[in-house]
Design a protein around this motif. Structure first.
Motif, mmCIF file in Angstrom:
data_model
loop_
_atom_site.group_PDB
_atom_site.id
_atom_site.type_symbol
_atom_site.label_atom_id
_atom_site.label_comp_id
_atom_site.label_asym_id
_atom_site.label_seq_id
_atom_site.Cartn_x
_atom_site.Cartn_y
_atom_site.Cartn_z
ATOM 1 N N ALA A 110 8.791 10.654 53.093
ATOM 2 C CA ALA A 110 9.537 9.407 53.306
ATOM 3 C C ALA A 110 11.039 9.639 53.175
ATOM 4 O O ALA A 110 11.831 9.067 53.943
ATOM 5 C CB ALA A 110 9.061 8.336 52.326
ATOM 6 N N LEU A 111 11.446 10.478 52.233
ATOM 7 C CA LEU A 111 12.866 10.772 52.086
ATOM 8 C C LEU A 111 13.410 11.580 53.265
ATOM 9 O O LEU A 111 14.582 11.438 53.632
ATOM 10 C CB LEU A 111 13.137 11.490 50.762
ATOM 11 C CG LEU A 111 12.986 10.610 49.520
ATOM 12 C CD1 LEU A 111 13.086 11.449 48.250
ATOM 13 C CD2 LEU A 111 14.009 9.484 49.518
ATOM 14 N N LEU B 204 0.663 9.740 54.590
ATOM 15 C CA LEU B 204 0.735 10.380 53.269
ATOM 16 C C LEU B 204 0.881 9.356 52.139
ATOM 17 O O LEU B 204 0.411 9.588 51.030
ATOM 18 C CB LEU B 204 1.879 11.387 53.217
ATOM 19 C CG LEU B 204 1.670 12.666 54.015
ATOM 20 C CD1 LEU B 204 2.944 13.499 54.038
ATOM 21 C CD2 LEU B 204 0.504 13.470 53.473
ATOM 22 N N SER B 205 1.504 8.221 52.442
ATOM 23 C CA SER B 205 1.681 7.204 51.405
ATOM 24 C C SER B 205 0.353 6.578 50.976
ATOM 25 O O SER B 205 0.278 5.950 49.921
ATOM 26 C CB SER B 205 2.641 6.105 51.883
ATOM 27 O OG SER B 205 2.003 5.191 52.745
ATOM 28 N N VAL C 73 11.607 4.379 47.951
ATOM 29 C CA VAL C 73 11.013 5.612 47.418
ATOM 30 C C VAL C 73 11.521 5.880 46.006
ATOM 31 O O VAL C 73 10.735 6.161 45.094
ATOM 32 C CB VAL C 73 11.313 6.819 48.341
ATOM 33 C CG1 VAL C 73 10.881 8.124 47.679
ATOM 34 C CG2 VAL C 73 10.623 6.655 49.686
ATOM 35 N N LEU C 74 12.824 5.801 45.822
ATOM 36 C CA LEU C 74 13.397 6.108 44.515
ATOM 37 C C LEU C 74 13.008 5.089 43.445
ATOM 38 O O LEU C 74 12.958 5.420 42.267
ATOM 39 C CB LEU C 74 14.913 6.248 44.619
ATOM 40 C CG LEU C 74 15.364 7.421 45.507
ATOM 41 C CD1 LEU C 74 16.872 7.423 45.671
ATOM 42 C CD2 LEU C 74 14.864 8.749 44.969
ATOM 43 N N ARG D 56 1.305 12.859 45.782
ATOM 44 C CA ARG D 56 2.321 11.838 45.532
ATOM 45 C C ARG D 56 3.706 12.371 45.876
ATOM 46 O O ARG D 56 4.479 11.719 46.566
ATOM 47 C CB ARG D 56 2.242 11.409 44.070
ATOM 48 C CG ARG D 56 3.355 10.516 43.624
ATOM 49 C CD ARG D 56 3.187 10.110 42.171
ATOM 50 N NE ARG D 56 3.347 11.221 41.248
ATOM 51 C CZ ARG D 56 4.510 11.580 40.722
ATOM 52 N NH1 ARG D 56 5.595 10.911 41.012
ATOM 53 N NH2 ARG D 56 4.589 12.603 39.894
ATOM 54 N N ILE D 57 4.017 13.573 45.420
ATOM 55 C CA ILE D 57 5.329 14.177 45.675
ATOM 56 C C ILE D 57 5.514 14.433 47.171
ATOM 57 O O ILE D 57 6.583 14.176 47.723
ATOM 58 C CB ILE D 57 5.496 15.489 44.868
ATOM 59 C CG1 ILE D 57 5.445 15.201 43.374
ATOM 60 C CG2 ILE D 57 6.774 16.213 45.247
ATOM 61 C CD1 ILE D 57 6.564 14.312 42.882
ATOM 62 N N LEU D 58 4.484 14.913 47.827
ATOM 63 C CA LEU D 58 4.555 15.172 49.266
ATOM 64 C C LEU D 58 4.836 13.884 50.040
ATOM 65 O O LEU D 58 5.654 13.872 50.969
ATOM 66 C CB LEU D 58 3.259 15.826 49.751
ATOM 67 C CG LEU D 58 3.229 16.304 51.194
ATOM 68 C CD1 LEU D 58 4.343 17.303 51.461
ATOM 69 C CD2 LEU D 58 1.879 16.919 51.498
ATOM 70 N N ALA D 59 4.200 12.795 49.654
ATOM 71 C CA ALA D 59 4.427 11.502 50.306
ATOM 72 C C ALA D 59 5.869 11.046 50.114
ATOM 73 O O ALA D 59 6.505 10.541 51.050
ATOM 74 C CB ALA D 59 3.451 10.459 49.765
#
Length: 122
Positions: free
Chosen positions: A9-10, A112-113, A68-69, A2-5
């Motif tokens: 994206a960021l 990744l998402s 994303v945020l 989840r964090i990697l995705a």
């Protein structure tokens, strides 16, 4: 994952902020002309078009970062698909390099998402 995705994206959003800066503020500078392979005359003639393009890249960066945020993967995917479409179109009409610089990172982030079920990151 989840964090990697989210990070991927960021990174794509940050890339688009960089495109905004190059196209809106550095287009006619030595750095901008070197990046885009322009002469001073070409840069001067296309500066308004580049600024408009930079503004759109800024909107894409803002939307992607917002999605994303907020933890909304569905909107994140929409903005990533927009980045991919813009990169493919740019590669077809301007420079093949755009495929690797813009579309490929967005495609990786998009893949990744899908590594976690659901429509939210949390």
């Amino acid at each position: 994952m989840r964090i990697l995705a989210m990070i991927a994206a960021l990174i794509v959003a940050a890339e688009h902020v960089g495109f905004l800066v190059l196209e809106m503020f550095l287009w006619q500078s030595e750095a901008g002309m070197q990046v885009f392979g322009l002469t001073a005359e070409e840069a001067a003639q296309t500066a308004t078009l580049a600024a408009n393009q930079g503004l759109y890249n800024g909107f894409l960066a803002a939307g992607l970062a917002w999605a994303v945020l907020r933890g909304n993967r569905e909107f994140t995917r929409v903005f990533l698909l927009c980045a991919i479409a813009a990169g493919v179109f740019g590669a077809m009409t301007a420079s093949p390099t755009i495929l690797y610089v813009q579309a490929a990172p967005a495609a990786v982030a998009l893949v990744l998402s899908f590594t976690q079920k659901g429509d939210r990151y949390n």
